[in-house]
Design a protein around this motif. Sequence first.
Motif, PDB file in Angstrom:
ATOM      1  N   ALA A 267       1.028  -1.104  -0.056  1.00 22.66           N
ATOM      2  CA  ALA A 267      -0.146   0.092   0.200  1.00 22.66           C
ATOM      3  C   ALA A 267       0.928   1.274  -0.062  1.00 22.66           C
ATOM      4  CB  ALA A 267      -0.975  -0.092   1.124  1.00 22.66           C
ATOM      5  N   VAL A 268       1.850   1.354   0.849  1.00 21.63           N
ATOM      6  CA  VAL A 268       2.931   2.330   0.730  1.00 21.63           C
ATOM      7  C   VAL A 268       3.345   2.506  -0.635  1.00 21.63           C
ATOM      8  CG1 VAL A 268       4.888   3.189   1.631  1.00 21.63           C
ATOM      9  CG2 VAL A 268       3.459   2.399   3.304  1.00 21.63           C
ATOM     10  N   SER A 269       3.968   1.438  -1.034  1.00 22.93           N
ATOM     11  CA  SER A 269       4.562   1.420  -2.375  1.00 22.93           C
ATOM     12  C   SER A 269       3.644   2.026  -3.427  1.00 22.93           C
ATOM     13  CB  SER A 269       5.036   0.129  -2.695  1.00 22.93           C
ATOM     14  OG  SER A 269       6.026  -0.408  -1.572  1.00 22.93           O
ATOM     15  N   LEU A 270       2.348   1.664  -3.613  1.00 23.26           N
ATOM     16  CA  LEU A 270       1.431   2.134  -4.569  1.00 23.26           C
ATOM     17  C   LEU A 270       1.338   3.621  -4.496  1.00 23.26           C
ATOM     18  CD1 LEU A 270      -0.513   1.473  -6.691  1.00 23.26           C
ATOM     19  CD2 LEU A 270      -2.358   1.200  -4.818  1.00 23.26           C
ATOM     20  N   VAL A 271       0.927   4.043  -3.322  1.00 23.84           N
ATOM     21  CA  VAL A 271       0.640   5.518  -3.163  1.00 23.84           C
ATOM     22  C   VAL A 271       1.683   6.192  -3.167  1.00 23.84           C
ATOM     23  CG1 VAL A 271      -0.394   7.396  -1.547  1.00 23.84           C
ATOM     24  CG2 VAL A 271      -1.335   4.692  -1.539  1.00 23.84           C
ATOM     25  N   TYR A 272       2.947   5.731  -2.839  1.00 26.66           N
ATOM     26  CA  TYR A 272       4.153   6.538  -3.150  1.00 26.66           C
ATOM     27  C   TYR A 272       4.527   6.560  -4.560  1.00 26.66           C
ATOM     28  CZ  TYR A 272       8.719   8.803  -2.074  1.00 26.66           C
ATOM     29  OH  TYR A 272       9.757   9.757  -1.787  1.00 26.66           O
TER      30      TYR A 272
ATOM     31  N   THR B 203       2.994  12.400  -9.833  1.00 24.51           N
ATOM     32  CA  THR B 203       2.220  13.581  -9.605  1.00 24.51           C
ATOM     33  C   THR B 203       3.106  14.711  -9.371  1.00 24.51           C
ATOM     34  OG1 THR B 203       0.562  12.174  -8.566  1.00 24.51           O
ATOM     35  CG2 THR B 203       0.698  14.675  -8.311  1.00 24.51           C
ATOM     36  N   ARG B 204       4.278  14.457  -8.344  1.00 23.40           N
ATOM     37  CA  ARG B 204       5.441  15.424  -8.231  1.00 23.40           C
ATOM     38  C   ARG B 204       6.634  14.506  -8.298  1.00 23.40           C
ATOM     39  NH1 ARG B 204       5.252  20.317  -6.387  1.00 23.40           N
ATOM     40  NH2 ARG B 204       3.710  20.424  -7.805  1.00 23.40           N
ATOM     41  N   PRO B 205       7.470  14.505  -9.397  1.00 24.48           N
ATOM     42  CA  PRO B 205       8.672  13.590  -9.758  1.00 24.48           C
ATOM     43  C   PRO B 205       9.683  13.936  -8.524  1.00 24.48           C
ATOM     44  CG  PRO B 205       7.744  14.610 -11.805  1.00 24.48           C
ATOM     45  CD  PRO B 205       6.982  15.470 -10.774  1.00 24.48           C
ATOM     46  N   ALA B 206       9.903  15.161  -8.048  1.00 28.99           N
ATOM     47  CA  ALA B 206      10.828  15.260  -7.001  1.00 28.99           C
ATOM     48  C   ALA B 206      10.999  14.106  -6.126  1.00 28.99           C
ATOM     49  CB  ALA B 206      10.725  16.496  -6.433  1.00 28.99           C
ATOM     50  N   PHE B 207       9.864  13.565  -5.901  1.00 30.84           N
ATOM     51  CA  PHE B 207       9.809  12.308  -4.752  1.00 30.84           C
ATOM     52  C   PHE B 207      10.469  11.197  -5.256  1.00 30.84           C
ATOM     53  CE2 PHE B 207       6.635  15.394  -3.067  1.00 30.84           C
ATOM     54  CZ  PHE B 207       6.891  15.273  -1.780  1.00 30.84           C
TER      55      PHE B 207
ATOM     56  N   CYS C 106       9.902  12.576 -14.821  1.00 27.86           N
ATOM     57  CA  CYS C 106      10.873  13.714 -14.883  1.00 27.86           C
ATOM     58  C   CYS C 106      11.204  14.471 -13.383  1.00 27.86           C
ATOM     59  CB  CYS C 106      10.427  14.731 -15.792  1.00 27.86           C
ATOM     60  SG  CYS C 106      11.371  16.129 -16.195  1.00 27.86           S
ATOM     61  N   THR C 107      12.570  14.363 -13.012  1.00 27.63           N
ATOM     62  CA  THR C 107      13.028  14.616 -11.699  1.00 27.63           C
ATOM     63  C   THR C 107      13.514  15.950 -11.602  1.00 27.63           C
ATOM     64  OG1 THR C 107      14.837  13.446 -11.801  1.00 27.63           O
ATOM     65  CG2 THR C 107      13.072  12.142 -11.028  1.00 27.63           C
ATOM     66  N   LEU C 108      14.176  16.404 -12.527  1.00 26.54           N
ATOM     67  CA  LEU C 108      14.990  17.813 -12.252  1.00 26.54           C
ATOM     68  C   LEU C 108      14.551  18.767 -13.158  1.00 26.54           C
ATOM     69  CD1 LEU C 108      18.623  16.380 -12.255  1.00 26.54           C
ATOM     70  CD2 LEU C 108      17.054  17.469 -10.085  1.00 26.54           C
TER      71      LEU C 108
END
Length: 616
Positions: A176-181, A187-191, A247-249
């Motif tokens: 569950a943690v892995s799915l939501v993360y 949604t916000r690639p910096a994560f 896309c992270t940066l």
Amino acid sequence: MTAAIRRQPFILALFVIAVCALFLRLAVLMQRPAHPEYAAAPYSDEINYLQLSENLIAFKTFAAYAQGFFVSSTRPPVYPAVHSCVDYLLGSFARAHHLLNLVLDVGNTLLVGMLALRLFGRRSGVVAATIYACFGPAFVYLPAATSEILVVFLILTVMLLLLSAPLIGVVWRIPAVSLVYAILVHTRPAFLLTIPVVPVVLALNRRVVKGARPWRSGLLALVLIGLLCAPWAWRNVRRHGVIVPVCTLAGWHVAAHARSLEMLPVDRLWDYVYHPDRRAYTEGMYFAESTAESLRMMAVEPLKTSAVGTGRLVAAWGFPRAWWRMMDPRAYVYPTYLGDTWFVPLVDFEGVCYAAFVVLAIVLSRVGRAVLGRRLLLWLRSAAPIIVFVSGYTVVHILSVPMIQYRFVVEPRIIVIVVGLRLQVDARRAGLDRRADRAVKGAAVAATGGVTAAIALYCVLYVSCYGKGQALLDDRHAAAPVEHGAPPNGAIGYRELRDEQWRHSGKITDRPYVVLSGQIRYVADGYTFGADSIPALRTSGAVAKLFIEKYSAEHPFGIGDVKLNFSAFPDALQDGDIVEVRGFAFSDPFREPIVEVDDFRTITAFRQGKGAFALD
């Protein structure tokens, strides 16, 4: 009201706060237009998200117009997918993004209270939820079709899942943690770059994984998140021919060789984008080049690069002249307007931080050193998981563009820890009881289920509607091409206008006269696009976006977009009309083409209603 809350159970108090938050948000949204507010900073991203959402519905493709370009986007896909799902279910409702953000942000109020309850007790939960219910910065993003409100919802859900004792057992908790993360990353690639903090948080909160080794569970979470992120990375590789993960940066700073504390050197950025050698670049190729430059800078000049990036971060996210601002009442109030005159004085994040630490200083003067040390350690032990997440997210933005909306997504968690610090040191912690603990776990599971159901529903709609968008597109393509009227001598079309930009690093300096045809969208009264201003200015004119040559014989699906200025509101135009416009062209600081319209005609035979008809 405070006394009443104290007498009531925590859950009832939280329900009352959520209802108040709902009505306050409704009051604000009722005063906002459905179309993008061009004088507000997020409008450019907002239009791009709306285009992506509409194209997902119409053509099952993730592409859109952006700043003169038509691109197969590398944006994170979850928000456009969720928005398109809501839009589809409501029948292309113009305020779909308002309704989506309203539901999510009332949920955020509840989740903030639950997170504070889990870490610091019932009183902290009530205080933190109350602050977020009237938290001014949230109302900036509430009316906008952007991902910030959804990101906050996902972050809070992840934190509750990581910090709550198992409700359905260890076997299901890590998936569950892995799915939501993974949804959060999309949604916000910096994560994506903060994934290593997951095992750290599990290690700090051992009872989440009873009987299991937290590091083993953390490594399992890392593997699952990586597997869930792989399909989007593979999609980008297929579309762009280079390795592009989620896309992270925002690598434009480093790709443009920024070596200063400037938050966004606009001229360098667009000189880089419009360099002749990059004319054939896809969005993924820009990303790959900027990533390579980021790594090179860190390898060659790690200290200088880190120092300059940290300076940019502090300048963008810090509070300027804090000691003086602390005595300024305006630092504590965030005015949110309900019209042109009336406003609600909501809470500012800057003021929350000042007030918390001023009160804390007073409390410290009354508490003995030994007692203070024990209470601070207790607070630190409770707040450590959030501090780890916020620290990891902050470090990521040293090499990125630290825009203020990027700080907003962690501000609710900072509210939780400063409220906890104030109440923890003052020894007024009210611990969890079984009923409240069940509510925390129930909120985490419900939020997880809601997000998962929304994504699953979109997938069902995607499969059930597959092929219908293509048939619709074929029907429109069968229509006759738009014919221009006789252009004035020296007038140019869109292709010539873009050629002019590539010859002059994106700038349009000699104001050529253009004749363009396409679909008009996002018509709005009371704005004017300026050559020196981003966003638009509030004036007596009107603006719109024009998606170019959508029905021409050579480019039936569009080749770009421009901004339009009208001297007065064009009552004859509706969103979705196919029009021909004429006027002088120039560019803004982001080098987007703008046309001062002096004549236009509606081609009524091609009126198609709302839609962004484009192919990936």
